[in-house]
Design a protein around this motif. Sequence first.
Motif, PDB file in Angstrom:
ATOM      1  N   VAL A 137     -62.088   2.300 -27.418  1.00  0.00           N
ATOM      2  CA  VAL A 137     -62.185   0.938 -27.074  1.00  0.00           C
ATOM      3  C   VAL A 137     -60.994   1.119 -25.402  1.00  0.00           C
ATOM      4  O   VAL A 137     -59.913   1.853 -25.653  1.00  0.00           O
ATOM      5  N   THR A 144     -61.496  -7.505 -27.943  1.00  0.00           N
ATOM      6  CA  THR A 144     -61.033  -7.010 -29.184  1.00  0.00           C
ATOM      7  C   THR A 144     -61.995  -6.959 -30.104  1.00  0.00           C
ATOM      8  O   THR A 144     -63.059  -7.849 -30.466  1.00  0.00           O
ATOM      9  N   VAL A 146     -63.623  -7.445 -33.236  1.00  0.00           N
ATOM     10  CA  VAL A 146     -63.363  -8.015 -34.751  1.00  0.00           C
ATOM     11  C   VAL A 146     -63.616  -7.184 -35.638  1.00  0.00           C
ATOM     12  O   VAL A 146     -62.531  -7.921 -37.271  1.00  0.00           O
ATOM     13  N   THR A 157     -62.334   0.819 -35.211  1.00  0.00           N
ATOM     14  CA  THR A 157     -62.084  -0.240 -34.841  1.00  0.00           C
ATOM     15  C   THR A 157     -61.804   0.580 -33.294  1.00  0.00           C
ATOM     16  O   THR A 157     -61.659  -0.239 -32.444  1.00  0.00           O
ATOM     17  N   THR A 158     -60.882   0.846 -33.306  1.00  0.00           N
ATOM     18  CA  THR A 158     -59.932   1.409 -32.060  1.00  0.00           C
ATOM     19  C   THR A 158     -61.397   2.583 -31.202  1.00  0.00           C
ATOM     20  O   THR A 158     -61.095   2.556 -29.963  1.00  0.00           O
ATOM     21  N   LEU A 383     -67.414  -8.223 -31.045  1.00  0.00           N
ATOM     22  CA  LEU A 383     -65.796  -8.237 -30.232  1.00  0.00           C
ATOM     23  C   LEU A 383     -65.882 -10.092 -29.854  1.00  0.00           C
ATOM     24  O   LEU A 383     -66.540 -10.503 -29.957  1.00  0.00           O
ATOM     25  N   ASN A 386     -60.715 -11.299 -24.949  1.00  0.00           N
ATOM     26  CA  ASN A 386     -59.795 -12.317 -25.445  1.00  0.00           C
ATOM     27  C   ASN A 386     -59.303 -13.299 -24.391  1.00  0.00           C
ATOM     28  O   ASN A 386     -57.950 -14.457 -25.189  1.00  0.00           O
ATOM     29  N   TRP A 406     -65.953  -8.224 -20.224  1.00  0.00           N
ATOM     30  CA  TRP A 406     -66.817  -8.731 -21.152  1.00  0.00           C
ATOM     31  C   TRP A 406     -68.611  -8.754 -20.966  1.00  0.00           C
ATOM     32  O   TRP A 406     -68.637  -8.468 -21.439  1.00  0.00           O
TER      33      TRP A 406
END
Length: 465
Positions: A137, A144, A146, A157-158, A383, A386, A406
Amino acid sequence: MRSRVEMCLVTIAASTALMQHAAAQSLPNLLPLPNPSGFLETYNTNNQPLDLTGPFFQSLGTNGRSCSSCHLPTEGWTVSAAEVALRFLFTQGLDPIFRTVDGSNCDHNIDTSTLEGRASAYSLLTSRGLIRIALAVPAGAEFTVVSVNNPYGCNETTTLSMYRRPLPATNLRFLSTVMLDGRESSPQTGTEKITYQTNPGDLIFDLGHQATDATTTHAQGAPPTAQQVEEIVNFETSLSTAQAIDFQAGALSAGGASGGPITLAAQPFFVGINDSFPSSFGFNPTGQAFNAMIFNLYAAWAGSSQAAKASIARGEALFNSLSITITGVAGINDVLGPSVTGTCGTCHDSPNVGNHSYPAPLNIGVGDLNSPLDVSYLPVITLMNNTTGEVVSTTDPGRAMVTGLWADIGKVKGPILRGLAARAPYFHNGSAQTLAEVVTFYNKRFNLNLSGQQQADLAAFLATL
Ligand code: HEC
Ligand code: HEC
């Protein structure tokens, strides 16, 4: 339509030819290579036989792979799922394409010590021709992660695991961006955006960077030498590939038609050559208005007494003129308004090539959970924005994993539409097993209401490219 048995026989003939050539030093220029709907040819613009001994075909890393593990002349310079499945059978799943770094569905908690274990570990590669693309990411992303619900256990998730088709390593001079998410043409990765002013230097630079990355990731090696990189880029940029013979219509350059790779090699191109956005955007440097006549290969066959030729000509006319109401496409509708009347060529605007002539990442919904095609074999990645708290689930965040934006979620480039018949399945995630399924996708996604005949004509045309 050809029967399944015939299609299998053709695939076996292709891979047998491939195996014989594996021992060969070169392929004759323009050698017709079989696929389910006819023969594909690659024209070496240097007018030499295709040298199969250079670094593109050498194992430059530590796991036995070469570029040609995933980019084969018989498969339009990528791989088809059918050929990979055969390769699995012939080698018991031990060919170098079957490596856990990115060939298996996930790289941990798998057992590749038995044939059954390998069949299960490499199932996405053998059924859909998919490679696992693991990307971190981006720092400072607007979102973020989720949750990740990955059917194969890669739930990190990273670093996210995406599943994508190798793109053809041919016809490269037409590229306006390298990789599906453009990550080899992006300042974020130290590569160059491809522009009218800087082309082809930017493309050559990006392809060199890409060849280095491919060696360190797919082949798990040290970076190749500058000379190896140069030889790889020289090799792949000299290739022009297209379907040349159709089983039913015959030679695709006969009777006034202009299919095949030699005409393609002479096709004029510059970045933005026929961009479809209003000229106020300035994407086409000449300022010339968009021309929806993208493909101009088979007009001479219109109304032919041979049914197959007439069908191909009708398919080409549909590609050029069928009206499509484009809605919900990020990259178009967020810029030009909620409903845009266009054609296939609005997004596939490069004349006689069919990629977008200007870098244009778009989300047409191929990786959305509600795609008209089956995507249940893919992970669900959720996702959160933020700033706004908005939540989105997708099977592949696409360009957002490069830019962190985004607005870029799900966006990918439209690939070059040549040599399609040799390289099923289609779309970045292999969700269309056939060209007929590609047409089904568009028919449902954009409510086209095509008749059975129109769908068959479009698929027949696409198979001749
Ligand atoms: C394990 C399979 C594999 C190997 C080995 C491999 N590639 Fe690829 N290649 C891919 C995949 C998958 C993509 C598309 C990935 C994406 O867009 O995210 C790709 C994309 C490309 C592209 C981009 C084409 C375009 O339209 O943007 C080029 C060029 C390319 N590869 C060349 C090479 C070269 C040169 C080598 C050897 C140094 C190589 N590849 C080795 C799987 C492979
Ligand atoms: C709104 C833009 C848009 C329109 C309209 C559009 N396409 Fe596409 N097309 C794309 C994008 C973007 C991709 C890549 C999608 C992906 O892989 O997720 C694509 C992919 C494809 C592919 C798969 C190529 C490959 O290598 O897998 C084919 C074939 C295709 N389009 C044909 C058509 C036809 C035929 C039409 C008209 C009926 C059409 N497209 C209309 C944007 C569009």
